[in-house]
Design a protein around this motif. Sequence first.
Motif, PDB file in Angstrom:
ATOM      1  N   GLN A 142      48.566  54.373  22.592  1.00 51.55           N
ATOM      2  CA  GLN A 142      48.896  53.230  23.428  1.00 51.55           C
ATOM      3  C   GLN A 142      48.304  51.956  22.828  1.00 51.55           C
ATOM      4  OE1 GLN A 142      50.873  53.246  26.058  1.00 51.55           O
ATOM      5  NE2 GLN A 142      51.135  55.482  26.147  1.00 51.55           N
ATOM      6  N   SER A 143      49.046  50.841  22.958  1.00 47.01           N
ATOM      7  CA  SER A 143      48.563  49.533  22.541  1.00 47.01           C
ATOM      8  C   SER A 143      48.126  48.772  23.795  1.00 47.01           C
ATOM      9  CB  SER A 143      49.656  48.762  21.809  1.00 47.01           C
ATOM     10  OG  SER A 143      49.176  47.502  21.380  1.00 47.01           O
ATOM     11  N   ILE A 144      46.844  48.458  23.877  1.00 50.42           N
ATOM     12  CA  ILE A 144      46.274  47.812  25.053  1.00 50.42           C
ATOM     13  C   ILE A 144      46.125  46.314  24.773  1.00 50.42           C
ATOM     14  CG2 ILE A 144      44.408  47.889  26.738  1.00 50.42           C
ATOM     15  CD1 ILE A 144      45.969  50.534  26.341  1.00 50.42           C
ATOM     16  N   ARG A 145      46.719  45.480  25.606  1.00 50.98           N
ATOM     17  CA  ARG A 145      46.569  44.039  25.468  1.00 50.98           C
ATOM     18  C   ARG A 145      45.369  43.579  26.285  1.00 50.98           C
ATOM     19  NH1 ARG A 145      50.991  39.538  27.253  1.00 50.98           N
ATOM     20  NH2 ARG A 145      51.092  40.987  29.008  1.00 50.98           N
ATOM     21  N   VAL A 146      44.484  42.788  25.664  1.00 57.98           N
ATOM     22  CA  VAL A 146      43.300  42.246  26.323  1.00 57.98           C
ATOM     23  C   VAL A 146      43.428  40.720  26.311  1.00 57.98           C
ATOM     24  CG1 VAL A 146      40.792  42.200  26.398  1.00 57.98           C
ATOM     25  CG2 VAL A 146      41.975  44.188  25.406  1.00 57.98           C
ATOM     26  N   ARG A 147      43.307  40.092  27.481  1.00 51.49           N
ATOM     27  CA  ARG A 147      43.443  38.636  27.584  1.00 51.49           C
ATOM     28  C   ARG A 147      42.150  38.028  28.130  1.00 51.49           C
ATOM     29  NH1 ARG A 147      48.723  36.342  30.343  1.00 51.49           N
ATOM     30  NH2 ARG A 147      49.485  37.027  28.290  1.00 51.49           N
ATOM     31  N   VAL A 148      41.661  36.951  27.468  1.00 50.41           N
ATOM     32  CA  VAL A 148      40.469  36.227  27.909  1.00 50.41           C
ATOM     33  C   VAL A 148      40.909  34.862  28.437  1.00 50.41           C
ATOM     34  CG1 VAL A 148      38.245  35.271  27.243  1.00 50.41           C
ATOM     35  CG2 VAL A 148      39.023  37.445  26.256  1.00 50.41           C
ATOM     36  N   TYR A 149      40.474  34.524  29.673  1.00 48.04           N
ATOM     37  CA  TYR A 149      40.789  33.245  30.305  1.00 48.04           C
ATOM     38  C   TYR A 149      39.533  32.365  30.319  1.00 48.04           C
ATOM     39  CZ  TYR A 149      44.796  35.765  32.321  1.00 48.04           C
ATOM     40  OH  TYR A 149      45.936  36.501  32.514  1.00 48.04           O
ATOM     41  N   PRO A 150      39.641  31.060  29.921  1.00 54.00           N
ATOM     42  CA  PRO A 150      38.502  30.143  30.066  1.00 54.00           C
ATOM     43  C   PRO A 150      38.453  29.570  31.484  1.00 54.00           C
ATOM     44  CG  PRO A 150      40.310  28.996  29.042  1.00 54.00           C
ATOM     45  CD  PRO A 150      40.786  30.414  29.249  1.00 54.00           C
ATOM     46  N   LYS A 151      37.268  29.121  31.902  1.00 53.89           N
ATOM     47  CA  LYS A 151      37.108  28.499  33.209  1.00 53.89           C
ATOM     48  C   LYS A 151      36.899  26.984  33.018  1.00 53.89           C
ATOM     49  CE  LYS A 151      35.210  32.521  35.601  1.00 53.89           C
ATOM     50  NZ  LYS A 151      36.341  32.680  36.525  1.00 53.89           N
ATOM     51  N   ASP A 152      37.452  26.214  33.940  1.00 50.03           N
ATOM     52  CA  ASP A 152      37.290  24.765  33.878  1.00 50.03           C
ATOM     53  C   ASP A 152      36.023  24.335  34.611  1.00 50.03           C
ATOM     54  OD1 ASP A 152      37.862  24.932  36.578  1.00 50.03           O
ATOM     55  OD2 ASP A 152      39.943  24.260  36.345  1.00 50.03           O
ATOM     56  N   ASP A 153      35.874  22.980  34.816  1.00 53.12           N
ATOM     57  CA  ASP A 153      34.669  22.461  35.465  1.00 53.12           C
ATOM     58  C   ASP A 153      34.514  22.951  36.894  1.00 53.12           C
ATOM     59  OD1 ASP A 153      34.074  21.126  33.170  1.00 53.12           O
ATOM     60  OD2 ASP A 153      34.987  19.218  33.800  1.00 53.12           O
ATOM     61  N   SER A 154      35.624  23.391  37.494  1.00 53.77           N
ATOM     62  CA  SER A 154      35.572  23.890  38.871  1.00 53.77           C
ATOM     63  C   SER A 154      35.384  25.394  38.920  1.00 53.77           C
ATOM     64  CB  SER A 154      36.856  23.494  39.608  1.00 53.77           C
ATOM     65  OG  SER A 154      37.021  22.089  39.621  1.00 53.77           O
ATOM     66  N   SER A 155      35.081  26.022  37.774  1.00 54.78           N
ATOM     67  CA  SER A 155      34.897  27.489  37.656  1.00 54.78           C
ATOM     68  C   SER A 155      36.165  28.248  38.004  1.00 54.78           C
ATOM     69  CB  SER A 155      33.740  27.965  38.551  1.00 54.78           C
ATOM     70  OG  SER A 155      32.532  27.408  38.110  1.00 54.78           O
ATOM     71  N   LEU A 156      37.310  27.616  37.795  1.00 53.70           N
ATOM     72  CA  LEU A 156      38.595  28.274  37.986  1.00 53.70           C
ATOM     73  C   LEU A 156      39.185  28.620  36.626  1.00 53.70           C
ATOM     74  CD1 LEU A 156      40.151  25.999  40.774  1.00 53.70           C
ATOM     75  CD2 LEU A 156      38.977  28.202  41.041  1.00 53.70           C
ATOM     76  N   ASP A 157      39.875  29.771  36.587  1.00 58.60           N
ATOM     77  CA  ASP A 157      40.498  30.193  35.339  1.00 58.60           C
ATOM     78  C   ASP A 157      41.588  29.199  34.945  1.00 58.60           C
ATOM     79  OD1 ASP A 157      38.896  32.386  35.216  1.00 58.60           O
ATOM     80  OD2 ASP A 157      40.389  33.790  35.997  1.00 58.60           O
TER      81      ASP A 157
END
Length: 520
Positions: A142-157
């Motif tokens: 299986q090929s597993i996709r991993v995604r990283v999201y940054p957070k802004d100044d409001s700690s929201l993705d």
Amino acid sequence: MNHPFLDGFLFSIPKFPARFFVRGILAYRNSLLTMLNRMVKRFWFLSIFLALWCLPVGFVYAAPTVSSVSATPASISNGQPTLISWTLSEGTGHSIYFFCPAAVKIAKLNGTSFPCNTRQSINASPSTSETFLITNVSGSSQSIRVRVYPKDDSSLDYDPGSMDVYVSVGANPNPITDFTVSTTSAMVGGAVTLAWVGNTDLSGTNLRFDCVADIKVMSASPSVSTALPCNATAYANDLQASGSVSVSFANDSLFPRTVYVSVLPAIGAGSYDAVHGKSISFEVLGRNLPQGPSVDTFSSQKTTIVSGEPIIFSWTSQNTTGANLRFACNDALAVLEVRSTTTVALPCNSYAFSKILPASGSVTLSFTNKSYGPQGFLASIIPQISDGTYDATKGRSISLSILPLGTASAPMGTNTANAITVPPGATPTPTSTIKVTRPVQFSRYLQKGMKHSQVSELQKLLAQDKLLYPEGLVTGYFGPATDAALKRFQKRYGIAKEGDEGYGLVGPKTRAKLNTLMYF
């Protein structure tokens, strides 16, 4: 204020009404500039405020982004770790998301489960990494996709700033480590335990029985009211990753059947990996024929009896509700049942007792010989069958000698019958080893494919010798088993052999032998 270009332009054009219109516009412009100049000088502080207030409009907003993300190694075997590393730009934190297909699980290095297909906040460090263990019991890589999201100044993705990386995970080659059966030769109706051991990565298992002619599978534990399906998963719900079941089998055939069963690892809701399961096979014995009645033992205290002397006859039998005695007598003999205070005359050449005797028991008899010499006497015990009649072919007999009155008593002993009963009035042949009964005289021509009562009698006779007729079936139908048994009989007695006329047929020669034969 004068403008050299415009002034030159105005003097270069002809003097007509438009020239006066342009001069009006220039005069209005000069007045406006003069007014603004005065306002700047008087309200300089306001000008600075407006400039500062408008300043941000001229700057570009720096959005948080994931500047890099990697997996080391990017290709792993089942259950192996991989290091996910990422770097943020302008971010205050980050979340991570694993896109997992069925039967793939994620865990942190300390063994803590990490959810799949759910966004998870990791920590507030702008640049970091995390090691994950990935298990794959789907049956294929299986090929597993991993995604990283940054957070802004409001700690929201901040989704537009995310970045992906892919990890290839190999399948577990041995999700089931052991599969056993409690017996390699199962009796019809007998309990059979199937047990297996699966990896801790498994969420469950199921069984699959191959379809085999004449075989039905019943489950006792877990309890299922109907027969289990074949060529499909056997149970509606998943079984444990490691566990056992108790099943039994029905076999409508007289012959053994080989059963194949597999334990399959679960890879999702109602989905199983048939490639990486384990299989075993074992034999289910043929069905048991209904056990007919049989007499095990029949004995008397003496073989030579003086008239009037009480003698105990004993017997044991099985698969019967009772038995009866039959005596082969001539006119010179009389048979009496000895009771506590009296004797009761019993008939000869028919069933002696009007009421059924026990299946195993004893009775005291005495005999009267009215002649001047010894008289041969045949006593038989015959078991009762389910329809209330008696099966003489399953009985046993004893040959005795009855002495006249006044003869000295013979020493007390035991005469035990180990043979099948003979018909009333028959005289034993000294060289015989097995006695048989002929309830009827064979009078018909019999061959394979016929169905007749005399076929049943033929089958009963042949069934007395397991070497001749091991199947022992009494059906009235002349089938392959009866045909083979008759040919063995003909070969034994030299009546016919393969290639001879009448071989496998009950013709004149075979019929004559059957009607005269008293012993095998």
